[in-house]
Scaffold this motif. Sequence first.
Motif, PDB file in Angstrom:
ATOM      1  N   ALA A  32       0.835  -1.100  -0.049  1.00 33.20           N
ATOM      2  CA  ALA A  32       0.134  -0.055   0.197  1.00 33.20           C
ATOM      3  C   ALA A  32       0.750   1.155   0.177  1.00 33.20           C
ATOM      4  O   ALA A  32       0.472   2.415  -0.652  1.00 33.20           O
ATOM      5  CB  ALA A  32      -0.942   0.007   0.986  1.00 33.20           C
ATOM      6  N   ASP A  33       2.091   1.227   0.814  1.00 34.02           N
ATOM      7  CA  ASP A  33       2.950   2.438   0.627  1.00 34.02           C
ATOM      8  C   ASP A  33       3.419   2.706  -0.698  1.00 34.02           C
ATOM      9  O   ASP A  33       3.406   3.938  -1.215  1.00 34.02           O
ATOM     10  CB  ASP A  33       4.067   2.176   1.559  1.00 34.02           C
ATOM     11  N   LEU A  34       3.860   1.749  -1.582  1.00 34.82           N
ATOM     12  CA  LEU A  34       4.016   1.904  -2.970  1.00 34.82           C
ATOM     13  C   LEU A  34       3.081   2.551  -3.755  1.00 34.82           C
ATOM     14  O   LEU A  34       3.224   3.636  -4.321  1.00 34.82           O
ATOM     15  CB  LEU A  34       4.871   0.755  -3.404  1.00 34.82           C
ATOM     16  N   ARG A  35       1.721   1.904  -3.547  1.00 33.63           N
ATOM     17  CA  ARG A  35       0.638   2.223  -4.496  1.00 33.63           C
ATOM     18  C   ARG A  35       0.421   3.789  -3.937  1.00 33.63           C
ATOM     19  O   ARG A  35      -0.232   4.453  -4.881  1.00 33.63           O
ATOM     20  CB  ARG A  35      -0.519   1.497  -3.909  1.00 33.63           C
ATOM     21  N   ALA A  36       0.486   4.069  -2.638  1.00 38.25           N
ATOM     22  CA  ALA A  36       0.046   5.614  -2.527  1.00 38.25           C
ATOM     23  C   ALA A  36       1.043   6.705  -2.972  1.00 38.25           C
ATOM     24  O   ALA A  36       0.920   7.870  -2.515  1.00 38.25           O
ATOM     25  CB  ALA A  36       0.051   5.554  -1.094  1.00 38.25           C
ATOM     26  N   SER A  37       2.272   6.202  -3.319  1.00 36.45           N
ATOM     27  CA  SER A  37       3.333   7.275  -3.655  1.00 36.45           C
ATOM     28  C   SER A  37       3.145   8.000  -4.927  1.00 36.45           C
ATOM     29  O   SER A  37       2.430   7.422  -5.955  1.00 36.45           O
ATOM     30  CB  SER A  37       4.656   6.469  -3.805  1.00 36.45           C
ATOM     31  N   ASP A  38       3.737   9.137  -5.143  1.00 31.75           N
ATOM     32  CA  ASP A  38       3.563   9.861  -6.346  1.00 31.75           C
ATOM     33  C   ASP A  38       4.371   8.891  -7.509  1.00 31.75           C
ATOM     34  O   ASP A  38       3.801   9.096  -8.545  1.00 31.75           O
ATOM     35  CB  ASP A  38       4.262  11.270  -6.099  1.00 31.75           C
ATOM     36  N   ALA A  39       5.277   8.485  -7.156  1.00 36.34           N
ATOM     37  CA  ALA A  39       6.240   7.552  -8.251  1.00 36.34           C
ATOM     38  C   ALA A  39       5.545   6.743  -8.844  1.00 36.34           C
ATOM     39  O   ALA A  39       5.425   6.407 -10.092  1.00 36.34           O
ATOM     40  CB  ALA A  39       7.418   7.298  -7.612  1.00 36.34           C
ATOM     41  N   PHE A  40       4.745   5.925  -8.114  1.00 35.10           N
ATOM     42  CA  PHE A  40       3.734   4.825  -8.596  1.00 35.10           C
ATOM     43  C   PHE A  40       2.494   5.310  -9.528  1.00 35.10           C
ATOM     44  O   PHE A  40       2.140   4.655 -10.415  1.00 35.10           O
ATOM     45  CB  PHE A  40       3.445   4.033  -7.669  1.00 35.10           C
ATOM     46  N   ALA A  41       1.947   6.491  -9.017  1.00 33.95           N
ATOM     47  CA  ALA A  41       0.933   7.216  -9.668  1.00 33.95           C
ATOM     48  C   ALA A  41       1.314   7.558 -10.828  1.00 33.95           C
ATOM     49  O   ALA A  41       0.677   7.294 -11.975  1.00 33.95           O
ATOM     50  CB  ALA A  41       0.322   8.233  -8.826  1.00 33.95           C
ATOM     51  N   ALA A  42       2.502   8.233 -11.036  1.00 30.25           N
ATOM     52  CA  ALA A  42       3.203   8.612 -12.508  1.00 30.25           C
ATOM     53  C   ALA A  42       3.321   7.268 -13.387  1.00 30.25           C
ATOM     54  O   ALA A  42       2.956   7.324 -14.586  1.00 30.25           O
ATOM     55  CB  ALA A  42       4.287   9.208 -12.446  1.00 30.25           C
ATOM     56  N   LEU A  43       3.824   6.194 -12.862  1.00 31.65           N
ATOM     57  CA  LEU A  43       4.070   4.958 -13.531  1.00 31.65           C
ATOM     58  C   LEU A  43       2.913   4.436 -13.935  1.00 31.65           C
ATOM     59  O   LEU A  43       2.423   4.132 -15.127  1.00 31.65           O
ATOM     60  CB  LEU A  43       4.841   4.053 -12.671  1.00 31.65           C
ATOM     61  N   ALA A  44       1.741   4.345 -13.071  1.00 32.66           N
ATOM     62  CA  ALA A  44       0.468   3.651 -13.490  1.00 32.66           C
ATOM     63  C   ALA A  44      -0.157   4.408 -14.770  1.00 32.66           C
ATOM     64  O   ALA A  44      -0.586   3.868 -15.426  1.00 32.66           O
ATOM     65  CB  ALA A  44      -0.441   3.766 -12.233  1.00 32.66           C
ATOM     66  N   ALA A  45      -0.152   6.060 -14.683  1.00 31.10           N
ATOM     67  CA  ALA A  45      -0.614   6.714 -15.656  1.00 31.10           C
ATOM     68  C   ALA A  45       0.082   6.435 -16.893  1.00 31.10           C
ATOM     69  O   ALA A  45      -0.698   6.246 -17.787  1.00 31.10           O
ATOM     70  CB  ALA A  45      -0.514   8.188 -15.419  1.00 31.10           C
TER      71      ALA A  45
END
Length: 776
Positions: free
Chosen positions: A698-711
């Motif tokens: 969950a910590d990685l999912r909540a990070s900005d880095a993962f949000a950018a990667l997911a998009a």
Amino acid sequence: MPPAVLQRRDGDEAAAAATGGPARWLRFFRVRAPQDGPPHPGRGWRRPRIGLDRWLALALLAALVPVRLWDPAPVETLRLRTFDAFQSLHPRPTTLRPVTIVDIDEDSIRAFGQWPWARTRVADLVRRLTEAGAAAIAFDAVFPEPDRLSPGLVAASLPDLDPATREALGKLPSNDAAFAQAVAASRVVLGQTALEQATDNESALPQTGFATLGPDPSAFLSRFPGLLRNVPELERAAAGRGLFTIVPERDGIVRRVPLVMMAEDRMVPALSLEVLRVLTGGGAVLVRADAAGVGAVALPGFEIPTDAAASVWLHFNHHDPARFVSAKSVLDGSLDPAKVAQRIVLVGTSAIGLLDNKTTPVDRTIPGVEVHAQVLESVLTKATLSYPSYSTVVELLLTVGVALGIVVFAPVLGAAWLMVLGAVVASFIAAIAWSRFTQLGILIDPTFPLMASFSVYTVLVFTNYTREQMGRQRIRSAFGQYLSPALVEQLASHPEKLRLGGEERWLTIMFSDVRGFTAISEFYKTDPAGLTALMNRFLTPLTNAIIGKRGTIDKYMGDAIMAFWNAPLDDPDQEANACAAALEMIARMSALNALRKTEAESGGFPVLPIDIGIGVNTGRCVVGNMGSDLRFDYSVLGDTVNLASRLEGQSKFYGVKIILGAATARAVADRFAVLEIDLIQVKGKTQAETVSTLLGDADLRASDAFAALAAGHAAMLAAYRGRDWAGARAGIAACRACEAAAGLSGLYDLYAARIAAFEAEPPPEDWTGVYVALTK
């Protein structure tokens, strides 16, 4: 001591007996010594001719006879295990070796690469065996698809090849043509395999002819909807074609091998039978049948007795390395021609990774091709076994005769002498069965007569014991003395818990496997104890990670682990627990590798890192006691399990650690860092599955880095599936630049290669973005 005299009680019990009431079945007798004097003349003194104990024994015998005719699984299993014991004590002696197995073994694979080999190499194998004087060559393998290494197909698979070279390669003969030419120049029988799903093969392909004597035998034969054949060019070139399908008994042991089966609603021969047909020059196979089923299969010079389903009972001997020669020795010219000259040659595999192993009554595991060799040896030396229909009659006569003898002589001889006589009779029955097996190859089951007789004896002893204790209790009361009342009630309410089977549940399945374990095993080839210690060292933390997240370990398969969640105890958070366990397993492997590296550096020895791939899938399964009647395990079955295994196998292909099925990904997408990676149709499936990779918690999912990667990743997939190759390539570059994309370089390399291939040769108009996996 003089014989005792039985005196009937009077009073209420006698009155009840006279009126036919239920108490007449509960009359008690007391022992009266002769010195007590003669009976009172008014007492109606008499000795009963048949007591309750004998009635019960006769009733049990009457019930056991139809049980033998019905032949339920426990009775059959006990009989088969007895026949196994016979073979273990007296395996078939090797008097003749008419068969040589050309083994695609580990040495051959190391020398010439993974199987399947190019058909030109297989053609070379056939030519060399023919030159060495092989009487016939049969393949325990099938070649159902054109050789991918043929010049034309190779040219078609290289998008950057110049037109002139492509054209030149396209004009070269295919590898299948070279193989067919070698097959046509020899006496070759190609293998086929039966399928559980219907197929539609070309009707003009050659087929073995059959003639029948008696009723139509097809109703008695093993039946399969489909048949996997070789490519037509090879089928037409071969001298024969036969099924190498072997169906073990319910306990997984091979005892019988069918010589004729039904596939695609027609009779087809077994590989071994087809080899004999080709050798004898017979045009058609004769099947003799009667109302009870098939009795024999005949060829010129041979009549092979079979059971009703056209199967032969094999008298096995032990795995014999002398039957085998390495395919490497054939191809490199080091083979002694005397080992194949004038012999039947079977081409098969014992390589561990090809998983063609069988269990026989005398060996825990042998290569499947050796079973076919033993069929041929047994037939050619007339050493097959038979279980004739009259065996059942003999077994029933022995059962009735011995049991009636016990009923008649039990009151006369007493328990001790009856036990001695029973031992003598049991030895006599066992000796009859043993002599028929060793001298004539005829199977007679001694276990049912002995079991039935002992059961009758037990009833007599039990009822007499109960009567001597002056009290007879009902069955429920007797159970209450020896079992917990709660357990009795549970079994009475749910008797199905005593049988094999299971229940349907929504489960999450995990498979994990070590990548490159063959290289690790080779590294420890001189230190098997070290390999064992290493396996324990990495399986322990993996197991602890699974159990720590409420998982159930199903089994260990070498270096692989199978586990599941939500059974036997309910787990409402099963998907999340499975994903957390997967991440914990990856973390523990990283820690273990770091520790091993430190140890290696300090000790001055090399070390191979351990890398695992994990597949997780969620769906409906059957969970419960699975296995045979003699041994079963708590396990799971179902399409969900198969897909989870396939997903684990694809993790290396996609360059990721963990692959999730669609149902698992949906359940945890809001709590874990999950990325969809593809639409894939795995091998053996007809429908595509959306698969994802699990990157973190969950910590990685909540990070900005993962949000950018997911998009960026979602945009890349959308462009790719929309045929916007430039946009997809730009999306890959953007994703690679994301901080959270560490560990995904292999995935993006894969998509870059696909995009390049589609730019050179666009996909068809109906392409939906689904990738069809050709391997497991």
